[in-house]
Design an enzyme around this catalytic site. Structure first.
Site, PDB file in Angstrom:
ATOM      1  N   LYS A  77       0.851  -1.201   0.000  1.00  0.00           N
ATOM      2  CA  LYS A  77       0.000   0.000   0.000  1.00  0.00           C
ATOM      3  C   LYS A  77       0.881   1.245   0.000  1.00  0.00           C
ATOM      4  O   LYS A  77       1.911   1.278   0.684  1.00  0.00           O
ATOM      5  CB  LYS A  77      -0.909  -0.043   1.234  1.00  0.00           C
ATOM      6  CG  LYS A  77      -1.996   1.009   1.276  1.00  0.00           C
ATOM      7  CD  LYS A  77      -2.922   0.760   2.458  1.00  0.00           C
ATOM      8  CE  LYS A  77      -4.020   1.798   2.581  1.00  0.00           C
ATOM      9  NZ  LYS A  77      -4.906   1.553   3.735  1.00  0.00           N
ATOM     10  N   SER A 152      -9.670   1.639   2.830  1.00  0.00           N
ATOM     11  CA  SER A 152      -8.825   2.370   1.912  1.00  0.00           C
ATOM     12  C   SER A 152      -7.782   1.504   1.187  1.00  0.00           C
ATOM     13  O   SER A 152      -7.141   1.992   0.256  1.00  0.00           O
ATOM     14  CB  SER A 152      -8.099   3.480   2.667  1.00  0.00           C
ATOM     15  OG  SER A 152      -7.228   2.919   3.641  1.00  0.00           O
ATOM     16  N   SER A 176      -9.886  -0.711   7.014  1.00  0.00           N
ATOM     17  CA  SER A 176      -9.331  -0.441   5.680  1.00  0.00           C
ATOM     18  C   SER A 176      -8.706  -1.636   4.974  1.00  0.00           C
ATOM     19  O   SER A 176      -8.492  -1.596   3.763  1.00  0.00           O
ATOM     20  CB  SER A 176      -8.292   0.676   5.763  1.00  0.00           C
ATOM     21  OG  SER A 176      -8.948   1.912   5.843  1.00  0.00           O
TER      22      SER A 176
END
Lengths: 478, 98
Positions: A77, A152, A176
């Protein structure tokens, strides 16, 4: 639908399969899907990936010892610092920023001979639940390109769902990693707070967030957590525990105690509820003991979570003043310069959260908002610790199926509502796992399991049992 | 939805140091009013519960709600080494013996 697990790839490589061939296979998936899905913000140069594969092959041929993840391609990420690729956190504020150091988790991946394939898209600074709020572009769900992959960590989840990575690192502040797992038929595990080092994670909500392993199966998530978990001197909140080692024996359904907390089970839309109850009833018919419980304070979990997250975000993002990071102002007057740099660098959701955080921390409002939320948090934490001493909590992962792109953007409260079942584990600091349990109208649905502090093993064992019932380990789009 | 308190909004923008244009200011003000209204639930809940604040999740300073024994965090148990009464912070050059 295809099925491919990272541990199987690892075994093939150990048995003599060429690493470069594996790299090529994953790159072909990227070539096929990335143009539409847009899971990555930056991708490593293919030639470098091949070179890394050749180097590992040479070492394997010589009989040299290689790491636990040798030859696996891991997506990371883009709020986790890497020196080889830029780290943007999905924000214009950090557009072009290259970290001078690797996050501890990245160092641990490299030490085990993993190959970092690229950095994945996210809602700006991890503030969002759909990956539409990235400053660069929205990521699409490979199972249905008109829908969001959750957020996310939506880029990480999508990269796994189309086979563009073997494993992935996400982060989870309020769900997330777990919400994207539920929306993409992948697995996400939010570890116990402090089990995984946050050194090198661009901070959003320090007291809530954990870097989280994501994969296409429970076994793969366990493999990744074994590598990244354990104490780190560079993170003062890291727990003094060694690297975890997990048994891969599925749990026995008989004797398994599962608590169904009403506040975390009710309120989901019909197709989601139906699949949830299918699995729970199946476990019950195999001998698991079910207990229904009410914890009224959990009905306040969502406003409690958002109040704390806003306050921590406002504090963490104060560092972006146009000095050390890429977004700059132009005015010669200090106040205007900072205001301009922040206005240019931050997107609307980030501005909203900073302003709300400042509000929640301001004299006159602090006791009613921030301090009140920390008081409710204690009650929630205590109730969860008490309950997880006697059972694993079964909960919904999301109240809805993956929404269409743009469907929930007009109303911030509608976006926040998507996290209603996931924030509890972050407030309590306990581990939680989301795994796929089926499809409704072609869209993935997940279930969430929550255990006590440092009880990741229980989640993995139960997750393996559930996989044996659903047959969904390793699934990805064709 | 109307922006309820323009004065508060101005103050927040000033403290947060974010320049906003008129349209952004108005939209954000409306949205913040709605979000604040939603978050008000925590104030009421905290009064009813009467619990102490929790800032760090493993702070077990207060008794757990089931009346279990209370725990305290001991600085000697923290991961960071303490030398001469000072905490060695590795990223600021402090040395940590592993």
């Amino acid at each position: 639908m295809k099925s491919r697990e990272a541990w199987q790839e690892l075994e093939k490589i150990r048995e003599g399969r060429d690493v470069v061939g594996h790299v090529e296979e994953v790159l072909a998936r990227v070539e096929k899907w990335e143009g539409e899905v847009k899971a990555y913000i930056s991708l490593e140069i293919p030639e470098l990936l091949r070179q890394r594969g050749e180097e590992l092959e040479r070492r394997l041929r010589k009989g040299e010892k290689v790491g636990k993840l040798a030859g696996l391609l891991v997506s990371v990420k883009d709020n986790i610092c890497t020196t080889a690729l830029p780290t943007t956190a999905g924000s214009r504020m950090l557009d072009g920023y290259v970290s001078p150091y690797n996050a501890t988790v990245v160092e641990r991946l490299l030490a085990e001979d993993a190959i970092v394939i690229g950095k994945t898209n996210l809602d700006e600074f991890a503030m969002g639940s759909t990956t539409e709020l990235s400053a660069f572009w929205p990521t699409r769900n490979p199972w249905d390109l008109t829908r969001v992959p959750g957020g996310s960590s939506g880029g990480s989840a999508s990269s796994l769902a189309y086979g563009g990575a073997d494993l992935s690192l996400g982060s989870d502040t309020g769900g997330s990693a777990r919400l994207p797992a539920a929306y993409t038929a992948t697995v996400g595990l939010k570890p116990t707070y402090g089990l995984v080092s946050r050194y090198g994670l661009i901070p959003y909500g320090n007291s809530l967030e954990q870097i989280s392993p994501m994969a296409r199966s429970v076994r793969d998530v366990a493999l990744l957590l074994e590598v990244i978990g354990g104490w780190d001197a560079r993170d003062a909140t890291s727990l003094r525990v060694g690297s975890p080692v997990f048994s891969l024996e599925p749990a026995e359904a008989r004797g398994q105690k599962i608590c169904l907390v009403k506040e975390m089970v009710e309120g989901a839309e019909e197709p989601v509820e139906k699949l949830f109850w299918n699995v729970v009833e199946k476990l019950s018919s195999e001998g698991a003991e079910l207990e229904e419980v009410r914890i009224p304070v959990l009905s306040k979990a969502l406003p409690t979570y958002y109040t704390i997250a806003f306050a921590e975000a406002a504090s963490n993002l104060a560092r972006y003043a146009g000095i050390f990071y890429p977004s700059k102002g132009s005015s010669g007057i200090w106040e205007e310069y900072v205001g301009e740099a922040r206005a240019k660098g931050f997107g609307r959701e980030v501005k909203r959260r900073i302003l709300m955080g400042v509000y929640a921390l301001s004299e006159g409002f602090r006791d009613e908002f921030y301090v009140a939320a920390t008081r409710v948090r204690r009650a929630i934490r205590d109730e969860v610790l008490k309950l997880t001493r006697r059972c694993i909590i079964a909960a919904q992962a999301s109240p809805i199926l993956p929404p269409r792109i743009g469907e929930r953007l007009d109303d911030p409260l509608k976006l926040y509502y998507m996290d209603m079942y996931t924030v509890v584990a972050n407030l309590a600091g306990v581990p939680a796992l989301v795994q796929p349990i089926g499809f409704s109208h072609g869209l993935p649905v997940g279930i969430q399991w929550i255990a006590g502090p440092l009880e990741e093993q229980k989640l993995i064992s139960l997750g393996l049992l559930v996989e044996s019932l659903t047959g969904l380990a390793g699934v990805m789009v064709d | 939805m109307e922006c309820k308190d323009k004065e508060v909004m101005e103050k927040l923008v000033e403290i947060a140091k974010i320049s906003l244009n008129e349209e952004e200011r108005k939209t954000l003000c409306d949205e913040l009013s709605r979000i604040a209204e939603y978050l008000k639930a925590v104030g009421e809940a905290a009064r009813e519960l009467g619990t102490e604040p929790l800032y760090y999740v493993w702070d077990l300073g207060g008794p757990l709600r089931d009346g279990g024994e209370s725990h305290r965090v001991d600085v000697r148990e923290l991961p960071t080494k303490v030398k001469d009464g000072h905490i060695a912070v590795p990223w600021r050059g402090g040395r940590v013996e592993e």
